[in-house]
Design an enzyme around this catalytic site. Structure first.
Site, PDB file in Angstrom:
ATOM      1  N   LYS A  44      58.421  13.191 -56.931  1.00  0.00           N
ATOM      2  CA  LYS A  44      59.211  12.097 -57.498  1.00  0.00           C
ATOM      3  C   LYS A  44      59.701  11.091 -56.446  1.00  0.00           C
ATOM      4  O   LYS A  44      60.719  10.429 -56.633  1.00  0.00           O
ATOM      5  CB  LYS A  44      60.411  12.593 -58.329  1.00  0.00           C
ATOM      6  CG  LYS A  44      60.123  13.670 -59.347  1.00  0.00           C
ATOM      7  CD  LYS A  44      58.845  13.528 -60.095  1.00  0.00           C
ATOM      8  CE  LYS A  44      58.809  12.505 -61.178  1.00  0.00           C
ATOM      9  NZ  LYS A  44      57.485  12.511 -61.876  1.00  0.00           N
ATOM     10  N   HIS A  99      52.020  17.209 -52.029  1.00  0.00           N
ATOM     11  CA  HIS A  99      53.445  17.548 -52.024  1.00  0.00           C
ATOM     12  C   HIS A  99      53.681  18.739 -51.091  1.00  0.00           C
ATOM     13  O   HIS A  99      54.774  19.286 -51.051  1.00  0.00           O
ATOM     14  CB  HIS A  99      53.913  17.985 -53.421  1.00  0.00           C
ATOM     15  CG  HIS A  99      53.948  16.907 -54.454  1.00  0.00           C
ATOM     16  ND1 HIS A  99      54.432  15.651 -54.211  1.00  0.00           N
ATOM     17  CD2 HIS A  99      53.603  16.926 -55.769  1.00  0.00           C
ATOM     18  CE1 HIS A  99      54.375  14.945 -55.330  1.00  0.00           C
ATOM     19  NE2 HIS A  99      53.862  15.687 -56.284  1.00  0.00           N
ATOM     20  N   SER A 129      64.958  11.518 -61.330  1.00  0.00           N
ATOM     21  CA  SER A 129      63.580  11.315 -61.778  1.00  0.00           C
ATOM     22  C   SER A 129      62.953  12.654 -62.187  1.00  0.00           C
ATOM     23  O   SER A 129      62.296  12.774 -63.237  1.00  0.00           O
ATOM     24  CB  SER A 129      62.775  10.657 -60.647  1.00  0.00           C
ATOM     25  OG  SER A 129      61.453  10.459 -61.030  1.00  0.00           O
TER      26      SER A 129
HETATM   27  N1  PPS Z   1      54.983   0.757 -58.649  1.00  0.00           N
HETATM   28  C1  PPS Z   1      56.120   1.448 -58.677  1.00  0.00           C
HETATM   29  N2  PPS Z   1      57.299   0.834 -58.385  1.00  0.00           N
HETATM   30  C2  PPS Z   1      58.463   1.520 -58.417  1.00  0.00           C
HETATM   31  N3  PPS Z   1      58.556   2.838 -58.764  1.00  0.00           N
HETATM   32  C3  PPS Z   1      57.417   3.478 -59.066  1.00  0.00           C
HETATM   33  C4  PPS Z   1      56.152   2.836 -59.031  1.00  0.00           C
HETATM   34  N4  PPS Z   1      55.207   3.741 -59.377  1.00  0.00           N
HETATM   35  C5  PPS Z   1      55.856   4.889 -59.651  1.00  0.00           C
HETATM   36  N5  PPS Z   1      57.178   4.738 -59.464  1.00  0.00           N
HETATM   37  C6  PPS Z   1      58.242   5.717 -59.695  1.00  0.00           C
HETATM   38  O1  PPS Z   1      58.052   6.870 -58.888  1.00  0.00           O
HETATM   39  C7  PPS Z   1      58.610   8.014 -59.566  1.00  0.00           C
HETATM   40  C8  PPS Z   1      57.541   9.074 -59.739  1.00  0.00           C
HETATM   41  O2  PPS Z   1      57.334   9.636 -58.462  1.00  0.00           O
HETATM   42  P1  PPS Z   1      55.988  10.380 -58.074  1.00  0.00           P
HETATM   43  O3  PPS Z   1      54.826   9.512 -58.311  1.00  0.00           O
HETATM   44  O4  PPS Z   1      56.186  10.906 -56.687  1.00  0.00           O
HETATM   45  O5  PPS Z   1      55.974  11.581 -59.114  1.00  0.00           O
HETATM   46  S1  PPS Z   1      55.128  12.926 -58.977  1.00  0.00           S
HETATM   47  O6  PPS Z   1      55.788  13.762 -57.978  1.00  0.00           O
HETATM   48  O7  PPS Z   1      53.766  12.592 -58.602  1.00  0.00           O
HETATM   49  O8  PPS Z   1      55.212  13.534 -60.353  1.00  0.00           O
HETATM   50  C9  PPS Z   1      59.133   7.505 -60.923  1.00  0.00           C
HETATM   51  O9  PPS Z   1      60.502   7.152 -60.679  1.00  0.00           O
HETATM   52  P2  PPS Z   1      61.606   7.042 -61.832  1.00  0.00           P
HETATM   53  O10 PPS Z   1      61.276   5.808 -62.606  1.00  0.00           O
HETATM   54  O11 PPS Z   1      62.919   6.909 -61.099  1.00  0.00           O
HETATM   55  O12 PPS Z   1      61.547   8.288 -62.656  1.00  0.00           O
HETATM   56  C10 PPS Z   1      58.254   6.270 -61.117  1.00  0.00           C
HETATM   57  O13 PPS Z   1      58.770   5.342 -62.032  1.00  0.00           O
END
Ligand code: PPS
Length: 287
Positions: A44, A99, A129
């Site tokens: 996340k 991860h 998240s």
């Molecule tokens: N382009 C872009 N801009 C801003 N934020 C973004 C973007 N892409 C992914 N996200 C946000 O990243 C969060 C998901 O994290 P991960 O991709 O690491 O998730 S995972 O571990 O692979 O399941 C999740 O955060 P939250 O919205 O706070 O839940 C996603 O919305």
């Protein structure tokens, strides 16, 4: 195994889908190439974002593979079962995400010239998240109340263990100039600047036009609408976007809408204590 029973590996809890003893052993013995690039995160923290960014920076902004191959095949997770199936199709320079804590990375990473980008995100936003992700992912156990989930998070009884252990391991990694540390917050604040940074680190000389094109394609709005990245191809029983979207908010500081004063004090004191005396400092204030 029930669908929400996590896999255990070297003392770590891992997701009950796409992770098997075989895939984890495969990952540990993975043959890393000098040109490989890993985007590594505690869950996340911006993994899927990095999946979108890396191939574009590496290929000079060519959108073709991005528009036709889903993220999990385009930039596979090192530890997932998918990797063995797609590895022969990956074109050099390969981009992967993981991860894994530092100590589980394949031995060949250490003898190669491969590069790593470690993305950190404020742990309070990580926890929020993750809390919503547990509510929408059918293969994960229900997070319970926010308070209950916070206790599990602080004890490390969550996927990939304690946030502080993950960060410590990677911040102290002995990879010299082969590792770049970047934060989710920097990326939200100024994506083109973060892309310039990433592109310099990867030895790419991208024009300003290409940087802007990549930034546009990798914006939260574009990715949320992109079927190859937004997990809408995943059956609802695994990810139910009606409960919470994977692309939920994509902002910095949503924790302020979730933590009460006591929770904040407890969270901050535990994290601070666990990082006491470390030779690195965190890029954000925990208060
Ligand atoms: N382009 C872009 N801009 C801003 N934020 C973004 C973007 N892409 C992914 N996200 C946000 O990243 C969060 C998901 O994290 P991960 O991709 O690491 O998730 S995972 O571990 O692979 O399941 C999740 O955060 P939250 O919205 O706070 O839940 C996603 O919305």
């Amino acid at each position: 195994m029930s669908s929400s029973e996590s896999v255990q590996y070297h003392g770590l809890l891992l997701p009950p889908v796409a992770h098997t003893l075989e895939s984890l052993e495969y990952a540990q013995h993975f043959s890393v190439e000098d040109t490989d690039v890993f985007g590594v995160t505690y869950p996340k923290s911006g993994t899927v974002w990095m999946q979108e960014i890396l191939p574009l920076v590496l290929n000079g902004g060519d959108l073709t593979p991005i528009q036709t191959i889903p993220n999990w095949d385009r930039v596979p997770w090192l530890e997932e079962t998918r990797l063995a199936k797609v590895v022969d199709r990956l074109k050099s320079p390969r981009a992967l995400v993981s991860h894994f804590p530092y100590y589980l990375m394949p031995q060949s990473l250490h003898t190669s010239k491969a590069k790593v980008i470690y993305i950190m995100r404020n742990p309070k936003d990580v926890m929020v998240s993750s809390y919503y992700f547990h509510r929408m992912a059918g293969f994960l156990e229900d997070p319970g109340t926010f308070d209950e989930f916070m206790e599990k998070f602080l004890e490390g009884k969550v996927l990939f263990g304690k946030w502080t252990d993950h960060v410590k391991g990677w911040r102290l990694a002995k990879l010299g100039d082969r590792i770049l540390y970047i934060t989710y917050e920097e990326m939200v604040k100024d994506l083109p600047e973060a892309l310039r940074h990433i592109s310099d680190f990867l030895g790419r000389n991208l024009s300003e036009e290409t940087i802007q094109k990549i930034a546009e394609h990798c914006s939260f709005k574009s990715m949320k609408a992109n079927q190859m990245s937004n997990f809408s191809l995943v059956p609802k029983k695994y990810m139910d976007s009606e409960k919470s979207n994977f692309f939920r908010k994509g902002v910095v500081g949503d924790w302020k809408n979730h933590f009460n004063t006591e929770q904040l004090a407890r969270f901050t004191s535990v994290i601070r204590k666990e990082l006491e005396g470390e030779s690195f400092s965190l890029p954000w204030s925990l208060d």
